[in-house]
Motif scaffolding. Structure first.
Motif, PDB file in Angstrom:
ATOM      1  N   GLY A  24       0.715  -1.097  -0.127  1.00  0.00           N
ATOM      2  CA  GLY A  24      -0.034  -0.066   0.068  1.00  0.00           C
ATOM      3  C   GLY A  24       0.861   1.205   0.003  1.00  0.00           C
ATOM      4  N   TYR A  25       0.772   1.925  -0.882  1.00  0.00           N
ATOM      5  CA  TYR A  25       1.764   3.304  -0.982  1.00  0.00           C
ATOM      6  C   TYR A  25       0.808   4.488  -1.232  1.00  0.00           C
ATOM      7  CZ  TYR A  25       5.260   6.501  -3.008  1.00  0.00           C
ATOM      8  OH  TYR A  25       6.114   7.540  -3.112  1.00  0.00           O
ATOM      9  N   PHE A  26       0.969   5.362  -0.649  1.00  0.00           N
ATOM     10  CA  PHE A  26       0.156   6.602  -0.595  1.00  0.00           C
ATOM     11  C   PHE A  26       1.101   7.826  -0.604  1.00  0.00           C
ATOM     12  CE2 PHE A  26      -2.496  10.086   1.678  1.00  0.00           C
ATOM     13  CZ  PHE A  26      -3.482   9.929   0.797  1.00  0.00           C
ATOM     14  N   SER A  27       1.194   8.163  -1.694  1.00  0.00           N
ATOM     15  CA  SER A  27       2.168   9.358  -1.732  1.00  0.00           C
ATOM     16  C   SER A  27       1.214  10.748  -1.852  1.00  0.00           C
ATOM     17  CB  SER A  27       2.730   9.195  -3.291  1.00  0.00           C
ATOM     18  OG  SER A  27       1.696   9.685  -4.407  1.00  0.00           O
ATOM     19  N   GLN A  28       2.229  11.859  -1.847  1.00  0.00           N
ATOM     20  CA  GLN A  28       1.390  13.207  -1.822  1.00  0.00           C
ATOM     21  C   GLN A  28       0.576  13.472  -3.087  1.00  0.00           C
ATOM     22  OE1 GLN A  28       5.265  15.247  -1.024  1.00  0.00           O
ATOM     23  NE2 GLN A  28       4.110  16.494   0.231  1.00  0.00           N
ATOM     24  N   HIS A  29       0.910  12.833  -4.035  1.00  0.00           N
ATOM     25  CA  HIS A  29       0.402  13.087  -5.615  1.00  0.00           C
ATOM     26  C   HIS A  29      -0.656  12.095  -5.790  1.00  0.00           C
ATOM     27  CE1 HIS A  29       3.386  16.134  -6.100  1.00  0.00           C
ATOM     28  NE2 HIS A  29       4.293  14.945  -5.906  1.00  0.00           N
ATOM     29  N   ALA A  30      -1.208  11.339  -4.726  1.00  0.00           N
ATOM     30  CA  ALA A  30      -2.139  10.108  -4.883  1.00  0.00           C
ATOM     31  C   ALA A  30      -3.459  10.677  -5.554  1.00  0.00           C
ATOM     32  CB  ALA A  30      -2.313   9.430  -3.463  1.00  0.00           C
ATOM     33  N   VAL A  31      -3.843  11.817  -5.302  1.00  0.00           N
ATOM     34  CA  VAL A  31      -5.010  12.552  -6.013  1.00  0.00           C
ATOM     35  C   VAL A  31      -4.878  12.520  -7.384  1.00  0.00           C
ATOM     36  CG1 VAL A  31      -5.804  13.546  -3.682  1.00  0.00           C
ATOM     37  CG2 VAL A  31      -4.389  14.696  -5.400  1.00  0.00           C
ATOM     38  N   ASP A  32      -3.714  12.503  -7.870  1.00  0.00           N
ATOM     39  CA  ASP A  32      -3.544  12.555  -9.391  1.00  0.00           C
ATOM     40  C   ASP A  32      -4.149  11.638 -10.068  1.00  0.00           C
ATOM     41  OD1 ASP A  32      -2.232  15.051  -8.789  1.00  0.00           O
ATOM     42  OD2 ASP A  32      -0.285  14.417  -9.301  1.00  0.00           O
ATOM     43  N   ALA A  33      -4.366  10.436  -9.468  1.00  0.00           N
ATOM     44  CA  ALA A  33      -4.623   9.318 -10.041  1.00  0.00           C
ATOM     45  C   ALA A  33      -6.207   8.976 -10.052  1.00  0.00           C
ATOM     46  CB  ALA A  33      -4.347   8.066  -9.468  1.00  0.00           C
ATOM     47  N   LEU A  34      -7.144  10.205  -9.356  1.00  0.00           N
ATOM     48  CA  LEU A  34      -8.301  10.134  -9.382  1.00  0.00           C
ATOM     49  C   LEU A  34      -8.930  10.719 -10.768  1.00  0.00           C
ATOM     50  CD1 LEU A  34      -8.989  11.417  -5.615  1.00  0.00           C
ATOM     51  CD2 LEU A  34      -8.907   8.984  -6.485  1.00  0.00           C
ATOM     52  N   PRO A  35     -10.063  10.057 -11.127  1.00  0.00           N
ATOM     53  CA  PRO A  35     -10.632  10.693 -12.401  1.00  0.00           C
ATOM     54  C   PRO A  35     -11.561  11.780 -12.017  1.00  0.00           C
ATOM     55  CG  PRO A  35     -12.043   8.935 -11.500  1.00  0.00           C
ATOM     56  CD  PRO A  35     -10.776   8.895 -10.468  1.00  0.00           C
ATOM     57  N   VAL A  36     -10.775  13.120 -11.941  1.00  0.00           N
ATOM     58  CA  VAL A  36     -11.564  14.317 -11.426  1.00  0.00           C
ATOM     59  C   VAL A  36     -12.197  14.904 -12.668  1.00  0.00           C
ATOM     60  CG1 VAL A  36      -9.718  14.977  -9.717  1.00  0.00           C
ATOM     61  CG2 VAL A  36      -9.303  15.658 -11.971  1.00  0.00           C
ATOM     62  N   ALA A  37     -11.808  14.401 -13.848  1.00  0.00           N
ATOM     63  CA  ALA A  37     -12.686  14.980 -15.113  1.00  0.00           C
ATOM     64  C   ALA A  37     -13.835  14.069 -15.540  1.00  0.00           C
ATOM     65  CB  ALA A  37     -11.637  15.021 -16.378  1.00  0.00           C
ATOM     66  N   SER A  38     -14.049  13.140 -14.671  1.00  0.00           N
ATOM     67  CA  SER A  38     -15.270  12.504 -15.096  1.00  0.00           C
ATOM     68  C   SER A  38     -16.614  12.756 -13.999  1.00  0.00           C
ATOM     69  CB  SER A  38     -14.869  10.822 -14.751  1.00  0.00           C
ATOM     70  OG  SER A  38     -15.041  10.790 -13.464  1.00  0.00           O
ATOM     71  N   ASN A  39     -17.682  12.126 -14.408  1.00  0.00           N
ATOM     72  CA  ASN A  39     -18.813  12.271 -13.506  1.00  0.00           C
ATOM     73  C   ASN A  39     -18.804  11.354 -12.389  1.00  0.00           C
ATOM     74  OD1 ASN A  39     -19.628  14.626 -14.814  1.00  0.00           O
ATOM     75  ND2 ASN A  39     -20.803  13.188 -16.396  1.00  0.00           N
ATOM     76  N   HIS A  40     -17.753  10.810 -12.056  1.00  0.00           N
ATOM     77  CA  HIS A  40     -17.736   9.814 -10.955  1.00  0.00           C
ATOM     78  C   HIS A  40     -17.779  10.568  -9.694  1.00  0.00           C
ATOM     79  CE1 HIS A  40     -16.802   5.716 -12.381  1.00  0.00           C
ATOM     80  NE2 HIS A  40     -15.986   6.070 -13.365  1.00  0.00           N
ATOM     81  N   THR A  41     -18.548   9.811  -8.488  1.00  0.00           N
ATOM     82  CA  THR A  41     -18.547  10.200  -7.319  1.00  0.00           C
ATOM     83  C   THR A  41     -17.645   9.295  -6.579  1.00  0.00           C
ATOM     84  OG1 THR A  41     -20.308   8.695  -6.650  1.00  0.00           O
ATOM     85  CG2 THR A  41     -21.097  10.898  -7.578  1.00  0.00           C
ATOM     86  N   ALA A  42     -17.427   9.732  -5.587  1.00  0.00           N
ATOM     87  CA  ALA A  42     -16.461   8.583  -4.477  1.00  0.00           C
ATOM     88  C   ALA A  42     -17.139   7.720  -4.469  1.00  0.00           C
ATOM     89  CB  ALA A  42     -16.277   9.374  -3.255  1.00  0.00           C
ATOM     90  N   LEU A  43     -18.353   7.339  -4.236  1.00  0.00           N
ATOM     91  CA  LEU A  43     -18.968   6.305  -4.070  1.00  0.00           C
ATOM     92  C   LEU A  43     -19.080   5.261  -5.684  1.00  0.00           C
ATOM     93  CD1 LEU A  43     -20.612   4.346  -2.449  1.00  0.00           C
ATOM     94  CD2 LEU A  43     -22.528   5.148  -3.080  1.00  0.00           C
ATOM     95  N   SER A  44     -19.377   6.019  -6.600  1.00  0.00           N
ATOM     96  CA  SER A  44     -19.294   5.269  -7.889  1.00  0.00           C
ATOM     97  C   SER A  44     -18.036   4.826  -8.335  1.00  0.00           C
ATOM     98  CB  SER A  44     -20.100   6.150  -9.242  1.00  0.00           C
ATOM     99  OG  SER A  44     -19.141   7.129  -9.362  1.00  0.00           O
ATOM    100  N   TYR A  45     -16.949   5.370  -8.100  1.00  0.00           N
ATOM    101  CA  TYR A  45     -15.585   5.236  -8.295  1.00  0.00           C
ATOM    102  C   TYR A  45     -15.281   4.012  -7.618  1.00  0.00           C
ATOM    103  CZ  TYR A  45     -10.619   5.681  -8.958  1.00  0.00           C
ATOM    104  OH  TYR A  45      -9.293   5.249  -9.440  1.00  0.00           O
ATOM    105  N   PHE A  46     -15.298   4.306  -6.413  1.00  0.00           N
ATOM    106  CA  PHE A  46     -14.948   3.012  -5.390  1.00  0.00           C
ATOM    107  C   PHE A  46     -15.729   1.665  -5.988  1.00  0.00           C
ATOM    108  CE2 PHE A  46     -14.739   0.871  -1.124  1.00  0.00           C
ATOM    109  CZ  PHE A  46     -13.496   1.261  -0.650  1.00  0.00           C
ATOM    110  N   LEU A  47     -16.961   1.719  -5.847  1.00  0.00           N
ATOM    111  CA  LEU A  47     -17.827   0.478  -6.536  1.00  0.00           C
ATOM    112  C   LEU A  47     -17.099  -0.011  -7.991  1.00  0.00           C
ATOM    113  CD1 LEU A  47     -21.469   1.597  -5.556  1.00  0.00           C
ATOM    114  CD2 LEU A  47     -19.900  -0.455  -4.430  1.00  0.00           C
ATOM    115  N   GLU A  48     -16.685   0.747  -8.692  1.00  0.00           N
ATOM    116  CA  GLU A  48     -16.202   0.471  -9.796  1.00  0.00           C
ATOM    117  C   GLU A  48     -14.841  -0.194  -9.716  1.00  0.00           C
ATOM    118  OE1 GLU A  48     -14.521   2.961 -13.541  1.00  0.00           O
ATOM    119  OE2 GLU A  48     -16.597   3.021 -13.550  1.00  0.00           O
ATOM    120  N   THR A  49     -14.088   0.400  -8.768  1.00  0.00           N
ATOM    121  CA  THR A  49     -12.655  -0.065  -8.706  1.00  0.00           C
ATOM    122  C   THR A  49     -12.923  -1.546  -7.865  1.00  0.00           C
ATOM    123  OG1 THR A  49     -12.095   2.289  -8.391  1.00  0.00           O
ATOM    124  CG2 THR A  49     -10.423   0.471  -7.445  1.00  0.00           C
TER     125      THR A  49
END
Length: 100
Positions: A24-49
């Motif tokens: 488990g690696y959590f970097s300062q830039h971990a948020v860069d991997a999140l799909p911020v340009a999509s319509n995903h919510t935290a819940l929908s992204y988590f369920l998809e992952t």
């Protein structure tokens, strides 16, 4: 940590890990991997992952402060920086790492 993830080459010696090691690696830039340009919510992204029920996902995200409408209705791109970091942390922690 970056050597173990393969981001950096070892400067000496030999690095050997078990093939089934869940790192488990959590970097300062971990948020860069999140799909911020999509319509995903935290819940929908988590369920998809991850496989699992909505109730399990809501409980896990809620434990990290992402609950209710924030988790299910707010697009990831509209979350605060702290909320994005908590989502990225949830992704790292959901399948408990052997090494964090």
């Amino acid at each position: 940590a970056k050597t173990m993830t393969g981001e950096l080459k070892a400067t000496g010696g030999v690095l050997t890990t078990h093939p089934q090691l869940n790192l488990g690696y959590f970097s300062q830039h971990a948020v860069d991997a999140l799909p911020v340009a999509s319509n995903h919510t935290a819940l929908s992204y988590f369920l998809e992952t991850f496989e699992g029920t909505e109730q399990t996902a809501r409980r896990f995200l809620g434990g990290l402060g992402l609950q209710g409408k924030v988790a299910s209705h707010t697009p990831i791109g509209s979350l605060s920086g702290g909320q994005k970091m908590r989502l990225a942390l949830a992704i790292v922690l959901y399948k408990p790492p052997d090494l964090l």
